[in-house]
Write a protein that holds these residues in place. Structure first.
Motif, PDB file in Angstrom:
ATOM      1  N   ILE A  64      53.982  38.791 -92.735  1.00 30.25           N
ATOM      2  CA  ILE A  64      54.715  38.636 -91.473  1.00 30.25           C
ATOM      3  C   ILE A  64      56.207  38.492 -91.744  1.00 30.25           C
ATOM      4  CG2 ILE A  64      55.086  37.109 -89.492  1.00 30.25           C
ATOM      5  CD1 ILE A  64      52.085  36.496 -89.560  1.00 30.25           C
ATOM      6  N   ARG A  65      56.548  37.714 -92.775  1.00 30.46           N
ATOM      7  CA  ARG A  65      57.960  37.539 -93.135  1.00 30.46           C
ATOM      8  C   ARG A  65      58.590  38.871 -93.533  1.00 30.46           C
ATOM      9  NH1 ARG A  65      60.277  36.538 -98.157  1.00 30.46           N
ATOM     10  NH2 ARG A  65      58.192  36.294 -99.057  1.00 30.46           N
ATOM     11  N   ILE A  66      57.862  39.669 -94.279  1.00 30.24           N
ATOM     12  CA  ILE A  66      58.360  40.982 -94.688  1.00 30.24           C
ATOM     13  C   ILE A  66      58.602  41.866 -93.473  1.00 30.24           C
ATOM     14  CG2 ILE A  66      57.684  43.126 -95.846  1.00 30.24           C
ATOM     15  CD1 ILE A  66      56.292  41.328 -97.944  1.00 30.24           C
ATOM     16  N   LEU A  67      57.653  41.875 -92.527  1.00 28.83           N
ATOM     17  CA  LEU A  67      57.797  42.701 -91.332  1.00 28.83           C
ATOM     18  C   LEU A  67      58.990  42.258 -90.492  1.00 28.83           C
ATOM     19  CD1 LEU A  67      54.075  43.123 -90.190  1.00 28.83           C
ATOM     20  CD2 LEU A  67      55.579  44.873 -91.129  1.00 28.83           C
TER      21      LEU A  67
ATOM     22  N   GLY B  28      66.482  43.946 -90.118  1.00 25.60           N
ATOM     23  CA  GLY B  28      67.488  44.748 -90.812  1.00 25.60           C
ATOM     24  C   GLY B  28      67.594  46.140 -90.239  1.00 25.60           C
ATOM     25  N   GLY B  29      66.458  46.756 -89.898  1.00 20.65           N
ATOM     26  CA  GLY B  29      66.480  48.085 -89.297  1.00 20.65           C
ATOM     27  C   GLY B  29      67.170  48.088 -87.951  1.00 20.65           C
ATOM     28  N   ALA B  30      66.914  47.051 -87.142  1.00 20.73           N
ATOM     29  CA  ALA B  30      67.572  46.959 -85.839  1.00 20.73           C
ATOM     30  C   ALA B  30      69.084  46.849 -85.992  1.00 20.73           C
ATOM     31  CB  ALA B  30      67.030  45.748 -85.070  1.00 20.73           C
ATOM     32  N   LEU B  31      69.532  46.045 -86.955  1.00 21.42           N
ATOM     33  CA  LEU B  31      70.973  45.883 -87.173  1.00 21.42           C
ATOM     34  C   LEU B  31      71.609  47.179 -87.666  1.00 21.42           C
ATOM     35  CD1 LEU B  31      71.027  42.312 -88.751  1.00 21.42           C
ATOM     36  CD2 LEU B  31      71.953  42.986 -86.534  1.00 21.42           C
ATOM     37  N   GLU B  32      70.884  47.920 -88.515  1.00 27.14           N
ATOM     38  CA  GLU B  32      71.448  49.181 -89.008  1.00 27.14           C
ATOM     39  C   GLU B  32      71.613  50.182 -87.871  1.00 27.14           C
ATOM     40  OE1 GLU B  32      71.149  51.150 -92.613  1.00 27.14           O
ATOM     41  OE2 GLU B  32      69.738  49.733 -93.499  1.00 27.14           O
ATOM     42  N   PHE B  33      70.612  50.324 -87.019  1.00 22.89           N
ATOM     43  CA  PHE B  33      70.737  51.264 -85.913  1.00 22.89           C
ATOM     44  C   PHE B  33      71.753  50.785 -84.888  1.00 22.89           C
ATOM     45  CE2 PHE B  33      67.577  53.758 -87.728  1.00 22.89           C
ATOM     46  CZ  PHE B  33      67.325  54.875 -86.950  1.00 22.89           C
ATOM     47  N   TYR B  34      71.860  49.479 -84.710  1.00 25.54           N
ATOM     48  CA  TYR B  34      72.919  48.921 -83.862  1.00 25.54           C
ATOM     49  C   TYR B  34      74.287  49.341 -84.399  1.00 25.54           C
ATOM     50  CZ  TYR B  34      76.358  45.339 -82.607  1.00 25.54           C
ATOM     51  OH  TYR B  34      77.508  44.695 -82.216  1.00 25.54           O
TER      52      TYR B  34
ATOM     53  N   SER C  82      70.504  49.929 -98.730  1.00 24.01           N
ATOM     54  CA  SER C  82      70.804  50.715 -97.531  1.00 24.01           C
ATOM     55  C   SER C  82      71.448  49.868 -96.451  1.00 24.01           C
ATOM     56  CB  SER C  82      69.530  51.388 -97.000  1.00 24.01           C
ATOM     57  OG  SER C  82      68.628  50.438 -96.471  1.00 24.01           O
ATOM     58  N   VAL C  83      70.993  48.629 -96.286  1.00 24.53           N
ATOM     59  CA  VAL C  83      71.576  47.786 -95.245  1.00 24.53           C
ATOM     60  C   VAL C  83      72.983  47.342 -95.634  1.00 24.53           C
ATOM     61  CG1 VAL C  83      70.691  45.543 -96.037  1.00 24.53           C
ATOM     62  CG2 VAL C  83      71.023  45.946 -93.607  1.00 24.53           C
ATOM     63  N   LEU C  84      73.240  47.142 -96.946  1.00 26.88           N
ATOM     64  CA  LEU C  84      74.602  46.822 -97.381  1.00 26.88           C
ATOM     65  C   LEU C  84      75.534  48.010 -97.168  1.00 26.88           C
ATOM     66  CD1 LEU C  84      76.527  44.838 -98.818  1.00 26.88           C
ATOM     67  CD2 LEU C  84      75.822  45.873-100.982  1.00 26.88           C
ATOM     68  N   LEU C  85      75.035  49.221 -97.439  1.00 26.84           N
ATOM     69  CA  LEU C  85      75.843  50.430 -97.261  1.00 26.84           C
ATOM     70  C   LEU C  85      76.193  50.644 -95.795  1.00 26.84           C
ATOM     71  CD1 LEU C  85      77.082  52.905 -98.667  1.00 26.84           C
ATOM     72  CD2 LEU C  85      74.906  54.099 -98.308  1.00 26.84           C
ATOM     73  N   MET C  86      75.391  50.134 -94.887  1.00 25.78           N
ATOM     74  CA  MET C  86      75.717  50.210 -93.471  1.00 25.78           C
ATOM     75  C   MET C  86      76.640  49.062 -93.055  1.00 25.78           C
ATOM     76  SD  MET C  86      75.502  51.608 -90.500  1.00 25.78           S
ATOM     77  CE  MET C  86      74.136  52.760 -90.545  1.00 25.78           C
ATOM     78  N   ALA C  87      76.392  47.872 -93.550  1.00 28.75           N
ATOM     79  CA  ALA C  87      77.118  46.694 -93.079  1.00 28.75           C
ATOM     80  C   ALA C  87      78.591  46.717 -93.473  1.00 28.75           C
ATOM     81  CB  ALA C  87      76.446  45.437 -93.623  1.00 28.75           C
ATOM     82  N   LEU C  88      78.888  47.055 -94.711  1.00 27.46           N
ATOM     83  CA  LEU C  88      80.279  47.007 -95.166  1.00 27.46           C
ATOM     84  C   LEU C  88      81.178  47.993 -94.414  1.00 27.46           C
ATOM     85  CD1 LEU C  88      79.952  46.458 -99.025  1.00 27.46           C
ATOM     86  CD2 LEU C  88      80.536  44.795 -97.246  1.00 27.46           C
ATOM     87  N   PRO C  89      80.792  49.287 -94.267  1.00 27.05           N
ATOM     88  CA  PRO C  89      81.639  50.183 -93.473  1.00 27.05           C
ATOM     89  C   PRO C  89      81.795  49.741 -92.020  1.00 27.05           C
ATOM     90  CG  PRO C  89      80.107  51.447 -94.817  1.00 27.05           C
ATOM     91  CD  PRO C  89      79.689  50.012 -94.904  1.00 27.05           C
ATOM     92  N   THR C  90      80.731  49.158 -91.454  1.00 23.11           N
ATOM     93  CA  THR C  90      80.818  48.690 -90.071  1.00 23.11           C
ATOM     94  C   THR C  90      81.844  47.569 -89.951  1.00 23.11           C
ATOM     95  OG1 THR C  90      78.490  49.250 -89.718  1.00 23.11           O
ATOM     96  CG2 THR C  90      79.503  47.747 -88.141  1.00 23.11           C
ATOM     97  N   LEU C  91      81.791  46.616 -90.872  1.00 17.71           N
ATOM     98  CA  LEU C  91      82.769  45.525 -90.863  1.00 17.71           C
ATOM     99  C   LEU C  91      84.181  46.063 -91.065  1.00 17.71           C
ATOM    100  CD1 LEU C  91      83.354  42.482 -90.848  1.00 17.71           C
ATOM    101  CD2 LEU C  91      82.920  42.465 -93.309  1.00 17.71           C
ATOM    102  N   MET C  92      84.341  47.027 -91.957  1.00 23.15           N
ATOM    103  CA  MET C  92      85.664  47.602 -92.219  1.00 23.15           C
ATOM    104  C   MET C  92      86.185  48.358 -91.008  1.00 23.15           C
ATOM    105  SD  MET C  92      85.138  48.858 -96.165  1.00 23.15           S
ATOM    106  CE  MET C  92      86.787  49.560 -96.284  1.00 23.15           C
ATOM    107  N   MET C  93      85.305  48.999 -90.237  1.00 29.56           N
ATOM    108  CA  MET C  93      85.732  49.673 -89.013  1.00 29.56           C
ATOM    109  C   MET C  93      86.347  48.677 -88.028  1.00 29.56           C
ATOM    110  SD  MET C  93      82.718  52.394 -88.159  1.00 29.56           S
ATOM    111  CE  MET C  93      82.441  53.856 -89.177  1.00 29.56           C
TER     112      MET C  93
ATOM    113  N   ILE D  63      75.364  42.038 -93.467  1.00 34.28           N
ATOM    114  CA  ILE D  63      75.458  41.431 -94.804  1.00 34.28           C
ATOM    115  C   ILE D  63      74.431  40.310 -94.938  1.00 34.28           C
ATOM    116  CG2 ILE D  63      76.945  40.086 -96.333  1.00 34.28           C
ATOM    117  CD1 ILE D  63      79.313  41.694 -95.210  1.00 34.28           C
ATOM    118  N   GLY D  64      74.260  39.541 -93.864  1.00 33.77           N
ATOM    119  CA  GLY D  64      73.233  38.504 -93.875  1.00 33.77           C
ATOM    120  C   GLY D  64      71.834  39.080 -94.056  1.00 33.77           C
ATOM    121  N   ALA D  65      71.569  40.215 -93.387  1.00 29.62           N
ATOM    122  CA  ALA D  65      70.261  40.868 -93.533  1.00 29.62           C
ATOM    123  C   ALA D  65      70.058  41.353 -94.963  1.00 29.62           C
ATOM    124  CB  ALA D  65      70.156  42.040 -92.560  1.00 29.62           C
TER     125      ALA D  65
END
Length: 442
Positions: free
Chosen positions: A23-26, A32-38, A102-113, A212-214
């Motif tokens: 359950i924790r994994i899911l 993380g997937g929701a945050l990436e698509f957000y 993958s989630v780090l690769l999304m989070a850092l550019p988003t923060l930089m934007m 980044i938290g995710a």
């Protein structure tokens, strides 16, 4: 072949119970997937304001907005390359490492934007840097969905792979809903001038920080049992996974591309393109189309989770024959009935979202189509090829044929649904002929 597998419907009841660890994994994977698509979609929602800050003020407004949407489209161009590269390492080095990266690769550019100075400060360098950041986002999203599906499926207990995959898919679509809600809250909390001046940066900063938290939370996840067993048996791919796919699994790739076409048609035509199409076709106010978009996305999320979970008990072929026609019904209802029933668009949008359950069948079919050794690469290759082709072509095709009939979007979705049903049926039967005496593995 590793013994960890997608179960048959005959799995025992005790083995179908999700443990606390699962359950924790899911939860962490879906979050993380929701945050990436957000992070990926808020760029589209804020494209008009981005255009004001990152392109010369001397340009016409329409040209600046066109350039901003061009940057948005650049993210789609980077998806196949990023997805294939990450999948390659996911099949060789492990699912967890790539899933976390993958989630780090999304989070850092988003923060930089959110922190990037505009054209007045950086000149032509501003849109160039923004382009590079957008392409990094595209590369991340190209690996996130396939990697997430593989990760949760290989962690799921027998008889619960469909549910696990559906929850991850629901998290991805929920990210679109989250982006819409954040933009609505932003416009409600700040004045238009404040949003235009600095407020538009907040969704990017928030998304980057939470991303980044995710990533940190994902580091606590365990490698999948399937990959660990392959690694122990030295059964991981010893050569290029893509080469193995093109040599031994061309039919599965083709069928997977067809089913992903249906997924892109449902998401792009019934969810993303619906607001502007309704405004132009039936002159429905933007406020009503935004409400309809929220309703449709929420119903889509509920539908994909439910339909994916049903595949744990019902044949994928049977489900495709039910969900394919329902998708066509939802499309025709959405694009025909609002004209006859004014102010009813949210109702038909919600119905269309519920009829999008076919989307939940697509990852389940692809996961079953490829053996563990090349599963990540197979799912990623088919998914990203289809999105590169149909994700980019669908808006242009719909825009070209809609002037001839307002039902053109519905006809297009119906055609894609037929192709997707054929792809799932052929893919499922092909896999059963290959392994008639055992469950389809994941």
């Amino acid at each position: 072949m590793p013994s960890s597998s997608v179960s048959s419907p005959a799995a025992t009841a005790s083995s179908r119970v999700l443990s606390f660890s699962q359950i924790r994994i899911l939860v962490l994977a879906s979050l993380g997937g929701a945050l990436e698509f957000y992070d990926f979609v808020i760029f589209a929602f804020l494209a008009k304001l981005i255009a004001l800050h990152f392109f010369p003020a001397s340009q016409a407004a329409w040209l600046r907005q066109t350039e901003a949407f061009g940057l948005f489209g650049a993210g789609y161009l980077a998806r196949p390359l990023g997805g294939i590269i990450m999948a390659h390492f996911g099949d060789i080095a492990g699912r967890k490492k790539v899933f976390t990266f993958s989630v780090l690769l999304m989070a850092l550019p988003t923060l930089m934007m959110g922190l990037l100075p505009g054209y007045e400060t950086l000149g032509p360098g501003a849109p160039l840097i923004l382009l590079l950041l957008r392409m990094a986002q595209g590369a991340a999203i190209g690996g996130e969905a396939p990697g997430g599906w593989v990760f949760v499926a290989e962690h799921a207990p027998p008889g619960r792979v469909g549910l696990a995959t559906g929850l991850l898919t629901g998290g991805l679509t929920g990210g679109i809903l989250l982006g819409s809600l954040v933009i609505l809250a932003l416009n409600a909390a700040l004045s238009p001038a404040a949003v235009s001046d600095w407020g538009w940066r907040l969704p990017f900063i928030i998304g980057g920080i939470f991303g980044i938290g995710a990533m940190i939370l994902r580091r606590w996840l365990d490698e999948t049992p399937v990959f660990r067993e392959m690694h122990q048996r030295a059964e991981t791919a010893s050569s290029l996974p893509a080469a193995i796919l093109l040599r031994d699994h061309r039919f599965s790739i083709l069928c997977s591309v067809l089913t992903t076409w249906t997924l892109t048609a449902a998401i792009v035509v019934l969810i993303l393109m619906m607001p502007p199409l309704m405004q132009s076709l039936h002159h429905i106010p933007p406020s009503e189309t935004m409400l309809a978009s929220l309703v449709a996305t929420f119903c889509l999320t509920v539908s994909v989770v439910s339909v994916s979970a049903l595949t744990d008990s019902i044949s994928l072929s049977v489900m495709s024959l039910v969900c394919g026609p329902l998708l066509a019904v939802g499309a025709f209802a959405l694009y025909s009935l609002p004209a006859q029933f004014p102010h009813s668009l949210p109702v038909w949008a919600g119905l269309a979202g519920l009829c999008c359950g076919f989307v939940g069948l697509v990852p389940v079919g692809m996961l079953r189509a490829f053996p563990p050794m090349v599963r990540f690469s197979g799912v990623s290759l088919a998914y990203n090829i289809a999105y590169a082709l149909f994700g980019g072509l669908t808006p242009a095709i719909i825009s070209a044929i809609t002037p001839y009939t307002p039902l053109a979007p519905a006809f297009y979705v119906t055609l894609a649904a037929v192709a997707g049903c054929a792809g799932l049926w052929l893919m499922n039967n092909h896999r059963q002929r290959q392994m008639p005496s055992e469950a389809l593995p994941v």
